[in-house]
Design a protein around this motif. Structure first.
Motif, PDB file in Angstrom:
ATOM      1  N   VAL A 132       0.867  -1.183   0.000  1.00 28.95           N
ATOM      2  CA  VAL A 132       0.000   0.000   0.000  1.00 28.95           C
ATOM      3  C   VAL A 132       0.901   1.229   0.000  1.00 28.95           C
ATOM      4  O   VAL A 132       2.105   1.139   0.239  1.00 28.95           O
ATOM      5  N   ARG A 133       0.317   2.380  -0.275  1.00 26.70           N
ATOM      6  CA  ARG A 133       1.085   3.622  -0.152  1.00 26.70           C
ATOM      7  C   ARG A 133       1.410   3.887   1.303  1.00 26.70           C
ATOM      8  O   ARG A 133       0.697   3.451   2.207  1.00 26.70           O
ATOM      9  N   ALA A 136      -1.390   5.148   3.450  1.00 24.50           N
ATOM     10  CA  ALA A 136      -2.632   4.370   3.526  1.00 24.50           C
ATOM     11  C   ALA A 136      -3.102   4.269   4.977  1.00 24.50           C
ATOM     12  O   ALA A 136      -2.293   4.264   5.908  1.00 24.50           O
ATOM     13  N   TRP A 138      -4.363   1.777   6.619  1.00 26.35           N
ATOM     14  CA  TRP A 138      -4.252   0.473   7.275  1.00 26.35           C
ATOM     15  C   TRP A 138      -2.802   0.173   7.622  1.00 26.35           C
ATOM     16  O   TRP A 138      -1.882   0.486   6.880  1.00 26.35           O
ATOM     17  N   LEU A 144      -7.189  -3.806   7.009  1.00 28.61           N
ATOM     18  CA  LEU A 144      -7.806  -3.731   5.683  1.00 28.61           C
ATOM     19  C   LEU A 144      -9.085  -4.557   5.636  1.00 28.61           C
ATOM     20  O   LEU A 144     -10.102  -4.117   5.078  1.00 28.61           O
ATOM     21  N   ILE A 157      -8.024  -3.425  -5.258  1.00 33.25           N
ATOM     22  CA  ILE A 157      -6.747  -4.125  -5.140  1.00 33.25           C
ATOM     23  C   ILE A 157      -6.263  -4.484  -6.547  1.00 33.25           C
ATOM     24  O   ILE A 157      -6.959  -5.178  -7.288  1.00 33.25           O
ATOM     25  N   ILE A 196      -0.484   2.188  -7.784  1.00 25.27           N
ATOM     26  CA  ILE A 196      -0.492   2.409  -6.328  1.00 25.27           C
ATOM     27  C   ILE A 196       0.049   3.787  -5.996  1.00 25.27           C
ATOM     28  O   ILE A 196      -0.563   4.557  -5.243  1.00 25.27           O
ATOM     29  N   ASP A 202      -5.849   0.903  -4.155  1.00 21.11           N
ATOM     30  CA  ASP A 202      -5.544   1.024  -2.730  1.00 21.11           C
ATOM     31  C   ASP A 202      -4.429   0.099  -2.266  1.00 21.11           C
ATOM     32  O   ASP A 202      -3.709   0.413  -1.315  1.00 21.11           O
ATOM     33  N   ALA A 203      -4.309  -1.063  -2.900  1.00 20.08           N
ATOM     34  CA  ALA A 203      -3.329  -2.057  -2.474  1.00 20.08           C
ATOM     35  C   ALA A 203      -3.058  -2.996  -3.631  1.00 20.08           C
ATOM     36  O   ALA A 203      -3.800  -3.015  -4.625  1.00 20.08           O
ATOM     37  N   MET A 219       6.024   3.446   0.005  1.00 19.93           N
ATOM     38  CA  MET A 219       5.143   2.288   0.125  1.00 19.93           C
ATOM     39  C   MET A 219       5.499   1.525   1.392  1.00 19.93           C
ATOM     40  O   MET A 219       6.552   1.742   1.982  1.00 19.93           O
TER      41      MET A 219
END
Length: 325
Positions: A132-133, A136, A138, A144, A157, A196, A202-203, A219
Motif C-alpha cells: 500500500v502507499r 494508507a 491500514w 484492511l 486491489i 499504487i 488502494d493495495a 510504500m
C-alpha cells in the motif's frame, strides 16, 4: 550461517566452476550464434530485471550472448506458445511462469505442460507482499479486512494478469476473509506499481519491485504473501499467520522446445545455474527480495507435472466462485 556469508559462498562456488563450464561449452560446439530467450512480461518488472542479469552471465559462460525478447500478454504464456514453433536446437529458449500450468484449463493453448517442453532450469520464486502507499490508513491485513467489511466493494486491489497467480491468491484470500473488494488486473508489475503510487488503487500484491519504494518511504507492506517470513522484513507476519491459508507460489524458469538433446539441455542448465549463483546474479536477487530456487532438468519436469495437476483443482474453485474471466 549468516545470510551474507552464505550468499558470498554461493557466488564463490559459481565463480570456481566458471572455467570448467566454459571448457565444456567450447568443446561441445554449441553455441555458435546468439541465443534468444523469450520472456512473457513487459520490461521493467522483477522478472525482466532478474533475467537481464542472469542471461548476461549465462551468455558469458556459454560464449555467446543470450538476447531477451519481451512478449507480454496472453496470461504469461507467450513464451510457452512460441516454443512449440521453435526448432529444438537450443537457440530459442523461453521463460515459463506459473500461469503456464493453469492456462490449459482456461483457454485452448498449443501446448501440454507435461510433454511440450524440454525443461532446463528452474531459477527463482517471487517474494510477494501486500503493498500500500505509505499514507494508507491500514497498518495490517486485519485493518484492511475490517475496513472492507464496513465498505464492501469499495477497496480496489490491483494484481498482475487476469489469471496470474497474484490475482488468484488475492481472490482466494478475500473469499477466505469473508470480504468483498474489487480486484483490478494490470499487464505487469510496473503498471501496478505506478497505479499504487498514483492513488488509482488502494493495495496490490507486489514482489521485489516494491522494495525500492518501501526503502524510499513511499510504500509499505501490510502482510507478506509468502509461505514463511522473509529475512528482509522479519517483523512482517505472513497471510497464513494472519489466519488465511493461502500464499503466492509462483516460480519461473527456463525451458526449450520439446526434443532437445539431453546433453545440450544439461549444458544450458549448468550455465544458468552458475549465472544464478554468480555475484551479479545474487546481487539482483537481494535487490528483488528473492532467493535462488534452482532445479535441474529432471526435478524441474517433476515440479511442472505436479503443478499442472494442482492447478486443475484451483481452476475448478475459480469457476465455482464465478471468478474465471
Amino acid at each position: 550461517m549468516d545470510k551474507r556469508i552464505f550468499l558470498q559462498s554461493l557466488g564463490a562456488l559459481a565463480a570456481a566452476s566458471w572455467t570448467s563450464s566454459w571448457a565444456q561449452a567450447s568443446n561441445s560446439g554449441f553455441p555458435q550464434k546468439p541465443i534468444t530467450l523469450i520472456q512473457p512480461y513487459a520490461p521493467g518488472g522483477p522478472t525482466d530485471q532478474h533475467l537481464r542479469v542472469v542471461a548476461e552471465e549465462a551468455g558469458k559462460i556459454l560464449g555467446q550472448p543470450i538476447v531477451l525478447d519481451s512478449r507480454p500478454g496472453a496470461n504469461g504464456v507467450t513464451a510457452a506458445a512460441a516454443l512449440t514453433r521453435a526448432a529444438p536446437d537450443g537457440y530459442t529458449l523461453g521463460v515459463l511462469p506459473a500461469s503456464v500450468y493453469r492456462e490449459p484449463y482456461i483457454n485452448k493453448v498449443p501446448f501440454d505442460p507435461t510433454s511440450s517442453f524440454s525443461y532446463i532450469a528452474l531459477l527463482s520464486d517471487y517474494s510477494f507482499g501486500l503493498a500500500v502507499r505509505e499514507d494508507a490508513p491500514w497498518k495490517t491485513w486485519a485493518d484492511l479486512v475490517a475496513d472492507a467489511k464496513k465498505r464492501p466493494g469499495v477497496i480496489n486491489i490491483g494484481a498482475t494478469g487476469a489469471m496470474g497467480t497474484p490475482r488468484i491468491v488475492m481472490e482466494e484470500a478475500l473469499v477466505a476473509a469473508g470480504v468483498k473488494a474489487n480486484v483490478v488486473t494490470y499487464k505487469g508489475d510496473a503498471d501496478v506499481t505506478t497505479a499504487i503510487l498514483g492513488g488509482h488503487i488502494d493495495a496490490a500484491p507486489l514482489s521485489g519491485v516494491a522494495v525500492p519504494h518501501i526503502e524510499a518511504k513511499k510504500m509499505r507492506y501490510l502482510v507478506m504473501l509468502t509461505a514463511q517470513r522473509v529475512p528482509r522484513f522479519p517483523q512482517l507476519q505472513t497471510l497464513q499467520e494472519a489466519g488465511i491459508s493461502h500464499y503466492i507460489d509462483s516460480p519461473y524458469g527456463v525451458a526449450g522446445p520439446k526434443g532437445m538433446d539431453a546433453a545440450r539441455v544439461m549444458q544450458i542448465s549448468t550455465a544458468f545455474h552458475q549465472a544464478l549463483l554468480s555475484p551479479a546474479g545474487m546481487r539482483v536477487l537481494q535487490q528483488l527480495n528473492q532467493e535462488p530456487n534452482y532445479k535441474a532438468p529432471a526435478d524441474y519436469q517433476a515440479y511442472a507435472n505436479a503443478a499442472f495437476a494442482r492447478e486443475k483443482a484451483r481452476m475448478a474453485w475459480m469457476r465455482d466462485n464465478g471468478l474465471l474471466q
